[in-house]
Structure formats: structure tokens, C-alpha cells
Design a protein around this motif. Structure first.
Motif, mmCIF file in Angstrom:
data_model
loop_
_atom_site.group_PDB
_atom_site.id
_atom_site.type_symbol
_atom_site.label_atom_id
_atom_site.label_comp_id
_atom_site.label_asym_id
_atom_site.label_seq_id
_atom_site.Cartn_x
_atom_site.Cartn_y
_atom_site.Cartn_z
ATOM 1 N N VAL A 227 0.840 -1.197 0.000
ATOM 2 C CA VAL A 227 0.000 0.000 0.000
ATOM 3 C C VAL A 227 0.874 1.247 0.000
ATOM 4 O O VAL A 227 0.646 2.196 -0.756
ATOM 5 C CB VAL A 227 -0.939 0.001 1.221
ATOM 6 N N LEU A 228 1.893 1.260 0.841
ATOM 7 C CA LEU A 228 2.786 2.413 0.919
ATOM 8 C C LEU A 228 3.516 2.639 -0.397
ATOM 9 O O LEU A 228 3.706 3.792 -0.827
ATOM 10 C CB LEU A 228 3.788 2.218 2.055
ATOM 11 N N MET A 229 3.925 1.577 -1.048
ATOM 12 C CA MET A 229 4.614 1.717 -2.330
ATOM 13 C C MET A 229 3.694 2.345 -3.377
ATOM 14 O O MET A 229 4.116 3.221 -4.145
ATOM 15 C CB MET A 229 5.122 0.367 -2.814
ATOM 16 N N ALA A 230 2.439 1.914 -3.404
ATOM 17 C CA ALA A 230 1.493 2.474 -4.374
ATOM 18 C C ALA A 230 1.257 3.959 -4.118
ATOM 19 O O ALA A 230 1.184 4.759 -5.056
ATOM 20 C CB ALA A 230 0.175 1.706 -4.309
ATOM 21 N N LEU A 231 1.153 4.349 -2.859
ATOM 22 C CA LEU A 231 0.911 5.744 -2.526
ATOM 23 C C LEU A 231 2.167 6.600 -2.667
ATOM 24 O O LEU A 231 2.107 7.746 -3.118
ATOM 25 C CB LEU A 231 0.379 5.849 -1.099
ATOM 26 N N ALA A 232 3.309 6.041 -2.297
ATOM 27 C CA ALA A 232 4.560 6.802 -2.340
ATOM 28 C C ALA A 232 4.944 7.192 -3.756
ATOM 29 O O ALA A 232 5.639 8.198 -3.968
ATOM 30 C CB ALA A 232 5.685 5.982 -1.705
ATOM 31 N N ALA A 234 3.158 8.454 -5.948
ATOM 32 C CA ALA A 234 2.383 9.581 -6.462
ATOM 33 C C ALA A 234 3.182 10.877 -6.497
ATOM 34 O O ALA A 234 3.064 11.664 -7.441
ATOM 35 C CB ALA A 234 1.117 9.776 -5.635
ATOM 36 N N SER A 235 3.988 11.132 -5.457
ATOM 37 C CA SER A 235 4.749 12.379 -5.404
ATOM 38 C C SER A 235 5.792 12.290 -4.300
ATOM 39 O O SER A 235 5.691 11.427 -3.407
ATOM 40 C CB SER A 235 3.818 13.567 -5.131
ATOM 41 N N PRO A 236 6.788 13.189 -4.306
ATOM 42 C CA PRO A 236 7.767 13.198 -3.213
ATOM 43 C C PRO A 236 7.127 13.417 -1.841
ATOM 44 O O PRO A 236 7.571 12.834 -0.855
ATOM 45 C CB PRO A 236 8.696 14.366 -3.591
ATOM 46 N N ARG A 237 6.090 14.245 -1.766
ATOM 47 C CA ARG A 237 5.424 14.484 -0.482
ATOM 48 C C ARG A 237 4.732 13.221 0.009
ATOM 49 O O ARG A 237 4.761 12.908 1.210
ATOM 50 C CB ARG A 237 4.416 15.624 -0.597
ATOM 51 N N CYS A 238 4.114 12.500 -0.904
ATOM 52 C CA CYS A 238 3.469 11.240 -0.522
ATOM 53 C C CYS A 238 4.519 10.236 -0.059
ATOM 54 O O CYS A 238 4.301 9.509 0.921
ATOM 55 C CB CYS A 238 2.685 10.666 -1.694
ATOM 56 N N ARG A 239 5.655 10.207 -0.765
ATOM 57 C CA ARG A 239 6.704 9.264 -0.377
ATOM 58 C C ARG A 239 7.235 9.587 1.021
ATOM 59 O O ARG A 239 7.425 8.689 1.847
ATOM 60 C CB ARG A 239 7.836 9.280 -1.397
ATOM 61 N N ALA A 240 7.443 10.874 1.308
ATOM 62 C CA ALA A 240 7.947 11.260 2.623
ATOM 63 C C ALA A 240 6.961 10.888 3.717
ATOM 64 O O ALA A 240 7.356 10.425 4.795
ATOM 65 C CB ALA A 240 8.234 12.759 2.649
ATOM 66 N N ARG A 241 5.655 11.075 3.437
ATOM 67 C CA ARG A 241 4.651 10.721 4.456
ATOM 68 C C ARG A 241 4.619 9.219 4.681
ATOM 69 O O ARG A 241 4.490 8.749 5.824
ATOM 70 C CB ARG A 241 3.259 11.218 4.018
ATOM 71 N N CYS A 242 4.738 8.443 3.627
ATOM 72 C CA CYS A 242 4.738 6.987 3.768
ATOM 73 C C CYS A 242 5.993 6.515 4.488
ATOM 74 O O CYS A 242 5.935 5.561 5.284
ATOM 75 C CB CYS A 242 4.616 6.329 2.389
ATOM 76 N N ALA A 301 -1.857 15.464 -6.889
ATOM 77 C CA ALA A 301 -2.622 16.370 -6.030
ATOM 78 C C ALA A 301 -3.749 15.634 -5.321
ATOM 79 O O ALA A 301 -3.997 15.849 -4.132
ATOM 80 C CB ALA A 301 -3.173 17.533 -6.858
ATOM 81 N N ALA A 302 -4.434 14.742 -6.043
ATOM 82 C CA ALA A 302 -5.541 14.002 -5.445
ATOM 83 C C ALA A 302 -5.043 13.060 -4.355
ATOM 84 O O ALA A 302 -5.681 12.917 -3.297
ATOM 85 C CB ALA A 302 -6.286 13.217 -6.513
ATOM 86 N N THR A 303 -3.906 12.412 -4.591
ATOM 87 C CA THR A 303 -3.372 11.492 -3.589
ATOM 88 C C THR A 303 -2.882 12.252 -2.368
ATOM 89 O O THR A 303 -3.071 11.808 -1.234
ATOM 90 C CB THR A 303 -2.234 10.649 -4.189
ATOM 91 N N GLU A 304 -2.269 13.406 -2.568
ATOM 92 C CA GLU A 304 -1.835 14.213 -1.421
ATOM 93 C C GLU A 304 -3.026 14.671 -0.602
ATOM 94 O O GLU A 304 -2.982 14.657 0.638
ATOM 95 C CB GLU A 304 -1.027 15.418 -1.920
ATOM 96 N N ALA A 305 -4.119 15.038 -1.276
ATOM 97 C CA ALA A 305 -5.322 15.439 -0.540
ATOM 98 C C ALA A 305 -5.895 14.261 0.235
ATOM 99 O O ALA A 305 -6.337 14.402 1.384
ATOM 100 C CB ALA A 305 -6.361 16.002 -1.514
ATOM 101 N N TYR A 306 -5.889 13.097 -0.373
ATOM 102 C CA TYR A 306 -6.375 11.872 0.283
ATOM 103 C C TYR A 306 -5.580 11.575 1.545
ATOM 104 O O TYR A 306 -6.150 11.162 2.574
ATOM 105 C CB TYR A 306 -6.279 10.723 -0.719
ATOM 106 N N LEU A 307 -4.275 11.813 1.503
ATOM 107 C CA LEU A 307 -3.411 11.557 2.657
ATOM 108 C C LEU A 307 -3.396 12.717 3.651
ATOM 109 O O LEU A 307 -2.674 12.663 4.647
ATOM 110 C CB LEU A 307 -1.979 11.261 2.197
ATOM 111 N N GLY A 308 -4.164 13.765 3.363
ATOM 112 C CA GLY A 308 -4.210 14.899 4.268
ATOM 113 C C GLY A 308 -3.023 15.828 4.124
ATOM 114 O O GLY A 308 -2.710 16.578 5.058
ATOM 115 N N LEU A 309 -2.374 15.834 2.956
ATOM 116 C CA LEU A 309 -1.177 16.642 2.738
ATOM 117 C C LEU A 309 -1.454 17.920 1.977
ATOM 118 O O LEU A 309 -0.561 18.744 1.794
ATOM 119 C CB LEU A 309 -0.118 15.842 1.975
ATOM 120 N N ALA A 310 -2.685 18.096 1.499
ATOM 121 C CA ALA A 310 -3.008 19.270 0.689
ATOM 122 C C ALA A 310 -2.890 20.535 1.541
ATOM 123 O O ALA A 310 -3.260 20.557 2.710
ATOM 124 C CB ALA A 310 -4.412 19.151 0.107
#
Length: 311
Positions: A227-232, A234-242, A301-310
Motif C-alpha cells: 500500500v505504501l509503495m502504491a501511494l509513495a 504519487a509524489s515526493p510528499r506522498c513518499r515522505a509521508r509513507c 494532487a488528489a493522492t496528497e489530498a487523500y493523505l491529508g497533505l493538501a
């Protein structure tokens, strides 16, 4: 027509395991709940089938079958053709030692430490089940009156005719707006999970599941790394959060394993080995993430919003 009333006395008896949790919920509680990826086989339900409903049986009609099919297609993943399975449920959840016999959020006074806005959607929907259509919630409730988590409690009771403020289910309908909204909100959250990572992860797991069939234990639990690999990705911000989540989970797991070893409970051994596999999976994810290039996908952008990073 079955009428069921519900009154929660906050006894905590049904809070005997960690709940199903979406990825954003697991991230929000990364220091409290050990996250896991769970695979549940879902068997076919056809018109004419009899479903257990407490001490009775509910005969599935065409409308029931159609409503089940709509939810399955929206929230689940299709099983291989020619099997007894209809779909696979691919979801995330909390995981803990069964010997503890309680949700990690359950306090000594029987109250939930994450109640309110921080409470998982699955808990807000209890005792209803978002993966079943509204018209079949009466069947869910009659089943749950027989489950261990509800035995000996008086929160679910059969109701006579007439108006009642605590009426949860009136035959095939749910009278209260709040209950219908809790189910709708949780279904929307589960759909978001599927769209943001579920389809991608299932594409990798699906072929193996088709060969394996339904697990003997009823379901499988796996580390969250896929799951983390799929989300990470998406973007550098998503990767850092994962990456942060993986690091925090390693700390939490190591703490819980240490406590389990001190308890010296033989039934904890299998879970300890499973959690150690989780740690190794997180270590592998960390190595993969540290070597990933800084790229952003079309859905960043959509994935970052989903993870609460927007922002």
C-alpha cells in the motif's frame, strides 16, 4: 418485519479487537494502531440463498441480490471466474495481539481514547455494516446479537411496534439520518481507498489469489508495504509521508513485541513472528523509497489530498 433498537452503554465489550481502518485513519493514529493489509474472501450471494439472521434465516430476494452486487462492484475486487468466491475484500485494519482482548484505543474506564472526530468511520457505523446494503442491515443486526462482542449486553434489542428514539432498524429501512450518513461516509472512504491504492495493489496480488483460493483461516493479513509503495509513487510528499509512517510503525511494533515477550503468553508467538515480518517489510520499503526519484504522477494532487497533505 424486524425492528431493532440500539442503545450504547459504553461497556466496551464489542471493542475487543482493533477496527477496520482506512489508510488516512491509520496514518492519523500511527503511534497507536499497528496497521495491516487484510484480504477477505467474499462468497457469492444469489437470490434464493438463506442468510443466517440470529436464530432464523433470511431468504435473499432479487432486490437483496441486486443491492449486494452494487456494493460489491463498487468497493470490492472480483475473484477469479469459476470459483465459489464472488469478490475479494482488500482493506486495511488495525492489528494487535489477540491475548490482549481489547482495541488499543480502549481505556481502563471502558471509554475510547479516539472517540469523536478522530474515531474511525467503521466505529462510528457500529453496529451497522457498510459492506452490506441498507436493506439488509436487519440481518447484520440479528447476526450481531449472537456474536461474542454483543452477548451479555443489552445494546441491541428487538423492538415492538410504535415510535422509539433508539430505533436503529425498521425492517428494510434505517429511520435515522445519522445512521444512513455514517454508512454512506464509510462507503465513500472505502471507495477512496480502492481508487488511491486498492486497484494497484490488487493488480499485483490478484493472480496469486486466483491460484490460491480462499485462505483456510478465513482471511489473510499482510504488511502495509504494498500500500505504501502504491501511494509513495504519487509524489515526493506522498513518499515522505509513507516513509514517516513506516518508521513510526517500526517503533510501535518493536514496543509491542517487547511487551508481548514480557507477558510470556504462548498464543502470542505467532503474532510476534508476523510483526517481525512486518518490520522487515518496512525496512525493505524504506530502502526502496530512499532510492526513488523525485517524480510526480498525474494524480499527485488528489493522492496528497487523500493523505491529508493538501495545503
Amino acid at each position: 418485519m424486524t425492528r431493532v433498537a440500539f442503545h450504547c452503554s459504553a461497556c466496551g465489550k464489542c471493542c475487543n479487537t482493533p477496527p477496520a481502518m482506512t489508510v488516512p485513519e491509520l496514518l492519523a493514529h500511527e503511534d497507536l494502531f499497528i496497521g495491516a493489509l487484510a484480504l477477505h474472501p467474499v462468497r457469492r450471494v444469489r437470490a434464493g440463498d438463506a442468510l443466517p439472521a440470529g436464530q432464523a434465516r433470511h431468504r435473499v430476494d432479487a432486490a437483496d441480490a441486486a443491492a449486494i452486487s452494487v456494493l460489491n462492484q463498487a468497493l470490492l475486487h472480483p475473484a477469479a471466474p469459476g470459483t465459489a468466491l464472488s469478490h475479494w475484500r482488500l482493506a486495511t485494519q488495525g492489528l494487535d495481539y489477540a491475548s490482549r482482548g481489547a482495541c488499543p484505543a480502549l481505556q481502563a474506564d471502558g471509554l475510547c481514547r479516539v472517540h469523536g472526530e478522530r474515531q474511525p468511520g467503521a466505529c462510528r457505523a457500529v453496529p451497522l455494516e457498510p459492506l452490506w446494503p441498507d436493506r439488509l442491515q436487519q440481518v447484520v443486526l440479528l447476526q450481531r446479537r449472537e456474536e461474542a462482542g454483543f452477548l451479555g449486553t443489552d445494546c441491541l434489542t428487538l423492538a415492538d411496534e410504535g415510535p422509539r428514539e433508539d430505533l436503529l432498524c425498521d425492517g428494510q429501512s434505517l429511520p435515522r439520518d445519522a445512521d444512513r450518513r455514517a454508512l454512506a461516509d464509510q462507503r465513500a472512504a472505502l471507495l477512496a481507498d480502492r481508487l488511491h491504492w486498492g486497484d494497484a495493489v490488487f493488480a499485483d496480488l490478484g493472480p496469486a489469489l486466483g491460484r490460491q483460493g480462499a485462505p483456510a483461516a478465513g482471511y489473510l493479513t499482510l504488511p502495509m508495504a504494498p500500500v505504501l509503495m502504491a501511494l509513495a509513487a504519487a509524489s515526493p510528499r506522498c513518499r515522505a509521508r509513507c516513509q514517516r509512517y513506516a518508521q513510526r510503525q517500526r517503533v510501535l511494533i518493536e514496543t509491542q513485541v517487547t511487551l508481548a515477550l514480557a507477558r510470556r503468553c504462548s498464543e502470542d508467538r505467532a503474532t510476534t513472528e508476523e510483526l517481525r515480518r512486518f518490520v522487515r517489510a518496512y525496512e525493505a520499503f524504506g530502502a526502496w523509497a530512499s532510492q526513488s526519484r523525485d517524480t510526480a504522477g498525474v494524480n499527485a494532487a488528489a493522492t496528497e489530498a487523500y493523505l491529508g497533505l493538501a495545503v
